[in-house]
Write a protein that holds these residues in place. Sequence first.
Motif, PDB file in Angstrom:
ATOM      1  N   UNK A   1      -2.359  -7.680   0.662  1.00 30.52           N
ATOM      2  CA  UNK A   1      -2.837  -6.419   1.304  1.00 30.52           C
ATOM      3  C   UNK A   1      -3.937  -5.777   0.290  1.00 30.52           C
ATOM      4  N   UNK A   2      -3.775  -5.829  -1.042  1.00 29.56           N
ATOM      5  CA  UNK A   2      -4.764  -5.425  -1.973  1.00 29.56           C
ATOM      6  C   UNK A   2      -6.350  -6.106  -1.501  1.00 29.56           C
TER       7      UNK A   2
ATOM      8  N   UNK B   1      -8.110  -4.660   1.360  1.00 33.81           N
ATOM      9  CA  UNK B   1      -8.537  -3.505   1.403  1.00 33.81           C
ATOM     10  C   UNK B   1      -9.930  -3.892   0.321  1.00 33.81           C
TER      11      UNK B   1
ATOM     12  N   UNK C   1      11.784   0.083  -0.271  1.00 34.69           N
ATOM     13  CA  UNK C   1      11.277  -1.080  -0.118  1.00 34.69           C
ATOM     14  C   UNK C   1      10.075  -0.950   0.715  1.00 34.69           C
ATOM     15  N   UNK C   2       9.599   0.097   0.880  1.00 29.04           N
ATOM     16  CA  UNK C   2       8.343   0.276   1.320  1.00 29.04           C
ATOM     17  C   UNK C   2       7.036   0.665   0.980  1.00 29.04           C
ATOM     18  N   UNK C   3       5.928   0.239   1.233  1.00 25.71           N
ATOM     19  CA  UNK C   3       4.713   0.494   0.471  1.00 25.71           C
ATOM     20  C   UNK C   3       3.495   0.858   1.806  1.00 25.71           C
ATOM     21  N   UNK C   4       3.007   2.100   1.747  1.00 29.17           N
ATOM     22  CA  UNK C   4       2.042   2.537   2.763  1.00 29.17           C
ATOM     23  C   UNK C   4       0.754   2.424   1.805  1.00 29.17           C
ATOM     24  N   UNK C   5      -0.276   1.669   2.457  1.00 27.87           N
ATOM     25  CA  UNK C   5      -1.641   1.452   2.017  1.00 27.87           C
ATOM     26  C   UNK C   5      -2.272   2.614   2.688  1.00 27.87           C
TER      27      UNK C   5
ATOM     28  N   UNK D   1      11.722 -10.940   1.431  1.00 23.57           N
ATOM     29  CA  UNK D   1      13.019 -10.213   0.768  1.00 23.57           C
ATOM     30  C   UNK D   1      12.951  -8.917   1.377  1.00 23.57           C
ATOM     31  N   UNK D   2      12.394  -8.748   2.763  1.00 23.39           N
ATOM     32  CA  UNK D   2      12.441  -7.613   3.397  1.00 23.39           C
ATOM     33  C   UNK D   2      11.462  -6.437   2.769  1.00 23.39           C
ATOM     34  N   UNK D   3      10.608  -6.516   2.016  1.00 28.75           N
ATOM     35  CA  UNK D   3       9.862  -5.634   1.508  1.00 28.75           C
ATOM     36  C   UNK D   3       8.661  -5.265   2.695  1.00 28.75           C
ATOM     37  N   UNK D   4       8.440  -3.846   2.863  1.00 32.09           N
ATOM     38  CA  UNK D   4       7.477  -3.815   3.936  1.00 32.09           C
ATOM     39  C   UNK D   4       6.195  -3.076   3.478  1.00 32.09           C
ATOM     40  N   UNK D   5       5.106  -3.686   3.772  1.00 34.96           N
ATOM     41  CA  UNK D   5       3.853  -2.996   3.429  1.00 34.96           C
ATOM     42  C   UNK D   5       3.058  -2.707   4.682  1.00 34.96           C
ATOM     43  N   UNK D   6       2.797  -1.327   4.859  1.00 37.17           N
ATOM     44  CA  UNK D   6       2.097  -0.729   6.072  1.00 37.17           C
ATOM     45  C   UNK D   6       0.578  -0.577   5.867  1.00 37.17           C
ATOM     46  N   UNK D   7      -0.069  -1.357   6.413  1.00 44.47           N
ATOM     47  CA  UNK D   7      -1.501  -1.386   6.392  1.00 44.47           C
ATOM     48  C   UNK D   7      -2.171  -1.161   7.649  1.00 44.47           C
TER      49      UNK D   7
ATOM     50  N   UNK E   1      11.185  -6.221  -6.841  1.00 42.62           N
ATOM     51  CA  UNK E   1      11.486  -7.220  -6.375  1.00 42.62           C
ATOM     52  C   UNK E   1      12.603  -8.356  -6.594  1.00 42.62           C
TER      53      UNK E   1
ATOM     54  N   UNK F   1      15.857  -8.640  -5.564  1.00 38.04           N
ATOM     55  CA  UNK F   1      16.098  -9.020  -3.867  1.00 38.04           C
ATOM     56  C   UNK F   1      15.741 -10.333  -3.738  1.00 38.04           C
TER      57      UNK F   1
ATOM     58  N   UNK G   1      -8.053   3.403  -1.878  1.00 38.01           N
ATOM     59  CA  UNK G   1      -7.027   3.280  -1.274  1.00 38.01           C
ATOM     60  C   UNK G   1      -5.919   3.524  -2.284  1.00 38.01           C
TER      61      UNK G   1
ATOM     62  N   UNK H   1      -6.406   1.973  -5.907  1.00 33.98           N
ATOM     63  CA  UNK H   1      -5.315   1.058  -6.019  1.00 33.98           C
ATOM     64  C   UNK H   1      -4.048   1.535  -6.931  1.00 33.98           C
TER      65      UNK H   1
ATOM     66  N   UNK I   1       2.075  -8.308  -1.342  1.00 32.40           N
ATOM     67  CA  UNK I   1       1.219  -7.098  -1.683  1.00 32.40           C
ATOM     68  C   UNK I   1      -0.378  -7.442  -2.351  1.00 32.40           C
TER      69      UNK I   1
ATOM     70  N   UNK J   1       6.570 -13.947  -0.439  1.00 27.33           N
ATOM     71  CA  UNK J   1       7.441 -13.243  -1.235  1.00 27.33           C
ATOM     72  C   UNK J   1       6.589 -11.715  -1.663  1.00 27.33           C
ATOM     73  N   UNK J   2       7.281 -10.705  -1.996  1.00 28.71           N
ATOM     74  CA  UNK J   2       6.779  -9.372  -1.977  1.00 28.71           C
ATOM     75  C   UNK J   2       5.370  -9.197  -2.900  1.00 28.71           C
ATOM     76  N   UNK J   3       5.621  -9.870  -4.041  1.00 29.73           N
ATOM     77  CA  UNK J   3       4.372  -9.665  -4.963  1.00 29.73           C
ATOM     78  C   UNK J   3       3.109 -10.480  -4.356  1.00 29.73           C
TER      79      UNK J   3
ATOM     80  N   UNK K   1      -1.529   1.310  12.464  1.00 26.26           N
ATOM     81  CA  UNK K   1      -1.102   0.429  11.446  1.00 26.26           C
ATOM     82  C   UNK K   1      -0.141  -0.865  11.959  1.00 26.26           C
TER      83      UNK K   1
ATOM     84  N   UNK L   1      15.210 -14.177  -3.175  1.00 32.81           N
ATOM     85  CA  UNK L   1      16.257 -14.986  -2.755  1.00 32.81           C
ATOM     86  C   UNK L   1      16.438 -16.457  -3.294  1.00 32.81           C
TER      87      UNK L   1
END
Lengths: 98, 121
Positions: free
Chosen positions: A62-63, A66, B36-40, A13-19, B114, B117, B29, B92, A59, A54-56, A6, B119
């Motif tokens: 990432x969508x 997939x 703050x973490x999203x796992x796909x 903003x520090x949001x993390x998305x694990x793909x 969001x 946070x 998925x 989804x 995200x 930015x996070x939105x 992964x 900025x």
Amino acid sequence: MKKEETVKLISAEGFEFVVSKEAAMVSQTIRNMLTSPGGFAEAQHGEVTFPEITAPILEKICQYFYWSLQFASGKETEFHIEPELTLELMMAANYLHT
Amino acid sequence: MTPHLDSISGGGDGGGDEGIKSETLKAMYIRVKRNKVTYFVQCDPTETTLEIKQKLQGLIDQTSNNQRLTLVSTNEVLDDSKTLADQKVENDAIVGLSIRKDDNEFEEVCIARVEDYTPFS
């Protein structure tokens, strides 16, 4: 799932998305970062930070990764994009070669 | 001039790869979120909640019995033995992850927003 398979994509903003790496490599820019022989620091840690995304938006991207994999395998659905995201999303997509 | 070379070096751009990758490709998925973490997580509707937790185990270093998954749209806690399809977890879908705390209770589902946070405020 194993961590090595992964990548962590980090937003402004520090949001993390694990793909999965497979999904992230839909983006030619990320593919280059992860596979270039010189070795970006990103490749070793499996983390990429995008201070300008930015996070939105990240995200949504990432969508899209997939959705793109599903579409390539023959599942023809629509990819919905909220109108208020389109401009920022296009700029990010341009940067990521997606 | 040498078109046959293209077919050797030109691959790798999406479309042509499905033959090799179809094994790893799943029907759907879900987005598993905590703070703050999203796992796909790629999965099939026929997989059970327990199988999803086992996939997460490799990423978060928490065994499946220390994880609790909640479908955010209905606020229902997912049952280990049931499949995703049984519990109306669709492509989804957003699922909240809670971890067991020191006192053996599960933490509340907490997903960072969001707006808190941004900025640019």
